[in-house]
Design an enzyme around this catalytic site. Structure first.
Site, short mmCIF file in Angstrom:
data_model
loop_
_atom_site.label_atom_id
_atom_site.label_comp_id
_atom_site.label_asym_id
_atom_site.label_seq_id
_atom_site.Cartn_x
_atom_site.Cartn_y
_atom_site.Cartn_z
N ASN A 14 55.27 96.47 60.44
CA ASN A 14 54.68 97.11 61.63
C ASN A 14 53.27 96.55 61.81
OD1 ASN A 14 53.69 98.78 63.62
ND2 ASN A 14 53.54 100.60 62.31
N TRP A 15 53.12 95.67 62.80
CA TRP A 15 51.84 94.97 62.97
C TRP A 15 50.80 95.83 63.68
CZ3 TRP A 15 53.84 89.54 64.96
CH2 TRP A 15 54.61 88.94 63.96
N GLU A 176 57.17 108.59 55.66
CA GLU A 176 55.81 108.05 55.55
C GLU A 176 54.81 109.19 55.40
OE1 GLU A 176 55.38 103.92 57.32
OE2 GLU A 176 55.11 105.30 58.98
N GLY A 243 52.75 98.36 56.87
CA GLY A 243 51.71 98.11 57.87
C GLY A 243 50.83 96.95 57.44
C1 PEP Z 1 52.68 102.03 58.69
O1 PEP Z 1 52.04 101.52 59.59
O2 PEP Z 1 53.72 102.61 58.96
C2 PEP Z 1 52.18 101.93 57.32
C3 PEP Z 1 52.90 102.45 56.36
O3 PEP Z 1 50.97 101.29 57.12
P1 PEP Z 1 50.35 100.80 55.69
O4 PEP Z 1 51.44 100.02 55.01
O5 PEP Z 1 49.17 99.96 56.08
O6 PEP Z 1 49.98 102.03 54.93
#
Ligand code: PEP
Length: 262
Positions: A14-15, A176, A243
């Site tokens: 997920n950019w 998440e 992310g």
């Molecule tokens: C996300 O954007 O869903 C995410 C989990 O970000 P990160 O990996 O940066 O915590």
């Protein structure tokens, strides 16, 4: 619980609001040099660029025959209309998008998306023959108050309302924990597994055992090369939503290759 090996792992990048279309093209090309045929035989990979990059990434994947799935980060629930600034599911389907994230915590918290709206998006994504990645997760306060599971189950019930069992079977759910997103704090593998197991059991109770056995459950929240294997080896974790670490070819590749770094 069903054997996790029946479900093909899905690693999604997920950019967020990063990378212009030139940078996006460069990143997918760099990834294609590092990710091997064995890797994509073992796991599915999706990339979720900003809307302005999607057409460029689509043509790069197609012309260079890069076997990644194209994803989007968000969409509207209607097929067309007077919704300035929004993008409709059929527009994404026409671009060859396979996976669309729905209900990311940043959409819920920053843009005020409700459970009802997210459910409408999930159903619109499915109606357009794409796969929703439905995100659920608790805040730190909710976890500390012992409310994490109740919160996640509530988001799940609302997000999957009026979705048929066979559609749920084809979906992806991303657990998440909000306190782990972009913070460098990761849920322990045991805690992540416990919640992903609870998600699968809730799907079983609401949509039946076939849906529970087939639905893929990702963990997301500061997944890095160093913790990917331990998380991915949990029986109810079938992938990762990544992310920050998906913005660089080397770190995203090492996550995709988690099975080599056990
Ligand atoms: C996300 O954007 O869903 C995410 C989990 O970000 P990160 O990996 O940066 O915590």
């Amino acid at each position: 619980m069903a054997d996790g090996n029946l479900r093909r792992p899905l690693i999604s990048g997920n950019w967020k609001m990063n990378l212009n279309h030139f940078e996006a093209m460069r990143l997918v090309q760099e990834l294609s040099y590092q990710v091997t045929r064995d890797d994509v035989d073992a796991v599915d990979v999706s990339v979720h660029p900003p809307f302005t990059d999607i057409r460029t990434v689509q043509t790069t994947l197609e012309s260079d025959r890069i076997p990644f799935f194209l994803g989007a980060q968000h969409c509207h629930s209607d097929a067309s209309g007077a919704f300035t600034g929004e993008v409709a599911p059929p527009m994404l389907a026409k671009l060859g998008v396979t996976y669309v994230i729905a209900g990311h915590s940043e959409r819920r918290e920053v843009f005020g998306e409700s459970d009802e709206l997210i459910n409408a998006k999930v159903r619109a994504i499915l109606a357009n023959e794409m796969v929703p990645i439905l995100c659920v997760g608790e805040t730190l306060d909710e976890r500390e108050a012992g409310e994490a599971q109740r919160k996640v189950e509530g988001q799940l019930a609302a997000g999957l309302a009026k979705v048929k069992p066979e559609q749920v079977a084809s979906m992806v759910i991303a657990y998440e924990p909000i306190w782990a997103i972009g913070t460098g704090r990761t849920a322990s593998a045991d805690d992540a597994q416990a919640m992903c197991q609870a998600v699968r059991e809730a799907v079983g109770a609401s949509h039946g055992s076939d849906a529970a056995d087939s639905v893929r459950i990702q963990y997301g929240g500061s997944v890095k090369p160093i913790n990917a294997a331990e998380l991915m080896n949990q029986p109810d974790i079938d992938g990762a939503l990544v992310g920050g670490a998906s913005l660089e070819a080397e770190s995203f590749t090492r996550i995709i290759q988690y099975r080599l770094h056990d």
